[in-house]
Design an enzyme around this catalytic site. Structure first.
Site, PDB file in Angstrom:
ATOM      1  CB  VAL A 110      -0.994   0.018   1.184  1.00 45.95           C
ATOM      2  CG1 VAL A 110      -2.108  -0.974   0.963  1.00 45.95           C
ATOM      3  CG2 VAL A 110      -0.291  -0.244   2.505  1.00 45.95           C
ATOM      4  CB  CYS A 111       4.359   2.019   0.182  1.00 44.86           C
ATOM      5  SG  CYS A 111       5.370   3.499   0.265  1.00 44.86           S
ATOM      6  CB  ILE A 112       1.814   4.769  -4.332  1.00 45.71           C
ATOM      7  CG1 ILE A 112       1.208   5.872  -3.461  1.00 45.71           C
ATOM      8  CG2 ILE A 112       0.841   3.614  -4.516  1.00 45.71           C
ATOM      9  CD1 ILE A 112      -0.024   6.523  -4.078  1.00 45.71           C
ATOM     10  CB  THR A 113       7.288   6.012  -1.831  1.00 45.30           C
ATOM     11  OG1 THR A 113       6.608   6.246  -0.602  1.00 45.30           O
ATOM     12  CG2 THR A 113       8.508   6.918  -1.911  1.00 45.30           C
TER      13      THR A 113
END
EC number: 1.7.1.7
Length: 325
Positions: A173-176
């Site tokens: 759930v990380c879109i960095t």
């Protein structure tokens, strides 16, 4: 430089020396304590809350409480210590957090573990916070992160960090990596391997694990502890909203810099998803332990250190061989 991630690697078995996997010991010493598993749930609002933190501590598992209810941290430390349990909290690096550390010191409230929890941890602000904690709370075990380079590990260790957290945006759930173009997504295991070569203190591998076998791979490439979000999300005991879709139960899971956590659509580097309900967290922890015991038996040992020296092959994304949807 060899670049690979979890799906690219298969560990190579050694001769088994145990009669049963139950003889294999999965415990790990981390800081002043020893825990049942080298695994910690991500300090995220949909993964960890106070009730779960207390249960984890009571059952000899490591936990890190998230920092998104700042005013609850002092009562939480008091509650844990009153129950004879260890306190493990998170802090940021804004000015009020420096004051918070001083307040803990003046109140003689000493958390056993403090995690400095920043997306880009190789920064002056994190270095200053490490030094501040070590000045005011020298007996607290300080975990600092997140970083993705050997230079980052070295600088945080030199500032006084007792452990570093490695991983920039590899989580589900990380879109960095998408929003910024930076990160360890897609090569997290290589990043861990590189950071381990520079580290003199423990590393927590944070993010990118999709299976229990990835725990063994993390240890092979240098992790002392592994932080997991998605595998711990969506259990009966997990925080977060439960919904029913087409007769199946799901639970929400969102990133720590998502608009759902921040409450606004600004500087968003996380997203929200619904994960199929997984049942009891205790069952998952038991399965995790048994799978790791099997990993140790395949490594030809009786404890976690046997995993550190096994050979491996790089197979380029073929390990699932059609077994995955």
């Amino acid at each position: 430089m060899k670049i690979f991630d979890y799906e690219d690697i298969q560990l190579i078995p050694n001769k088994c020396i145990v009669e049963s996997r139950s003889e294999c010991n999965t415990s790990v010493k981390f800081g002043p304590r020893t825990f049942k598993l080298p695994v910690v749930p991500a300090n995220m609002q949909t993964v960890m809350n106070e009730e779960l933190a207390q249960w984890f501590a009571e059952n000899d598992y490591f936990y890190i409480m998230h920092r998104f209810n700042e005013e609850n941290r002092i009562p939480f430390i008091k509650k844990m210590h009153h129950a004879g349990l260890f306190a493990s909290i998170s802090v940021g690096v804004k000015e009020n957090e420096f004051n918070f550390i001083e307040k803990l010191a003046s109140s003689s409230l000493i958390p056993e573990y403090i995690t400095i929890d920043i997306a880009h941890g190789h920064s002056n602000s994190v270095i200053n916070m490490i030094k501040h904690i070590k000045k005011h709370l020298p007996n607290s075990f300080v975990i600092a992160g997140n970083v993705g380079t050997p230079e980052g590990v070295r600088e945080l260790e030199n500032a006084g960090a007792d452990a570093t957290k490695v991983g920039i945006g590899p989580g589900r759930v990380c879109i960095t990596k998408i929003k910024t173009g930076f990160g360890t997504g897609g090569w997290q295991l290589s990043a861990l391997n590189l950071c381990n070569k520079a580290a003199r203190k423990p590393i927590i591998a944070d993010g990118g694990l999709r299976t229990h076998g990835d725990i063994a791979k993390s240890i092979r490439f240098g992790a002392t502890m592994v932080m997991i979000g998605s595998l711990f999300a969506a259990h009966e005991e997990s925080p977060g909203e439960t919904v029913e879709l087409d007769g199946k139960k799901y639970k929400e899971y969102f990133g720590s810099a998502s608009e759902y956590q921040k409450g606004e659509h600004k500087n968003v580097e996380g997203k929200k998803m619904f994960v199929e309900h997984k049942g009891s967290l205790k069952d998952t922890l038991t399965e995790m332990e048994q799978d790791l015991q099997s990993s140790i038996s395949y490594a030809g040992g009786k404890d976690l250190k046997s995993l550190r020296t096994v050979d491996y092959v790089i197979v380029r994304n073929s390990i699932f061989n059609g077994d995955r949807d």
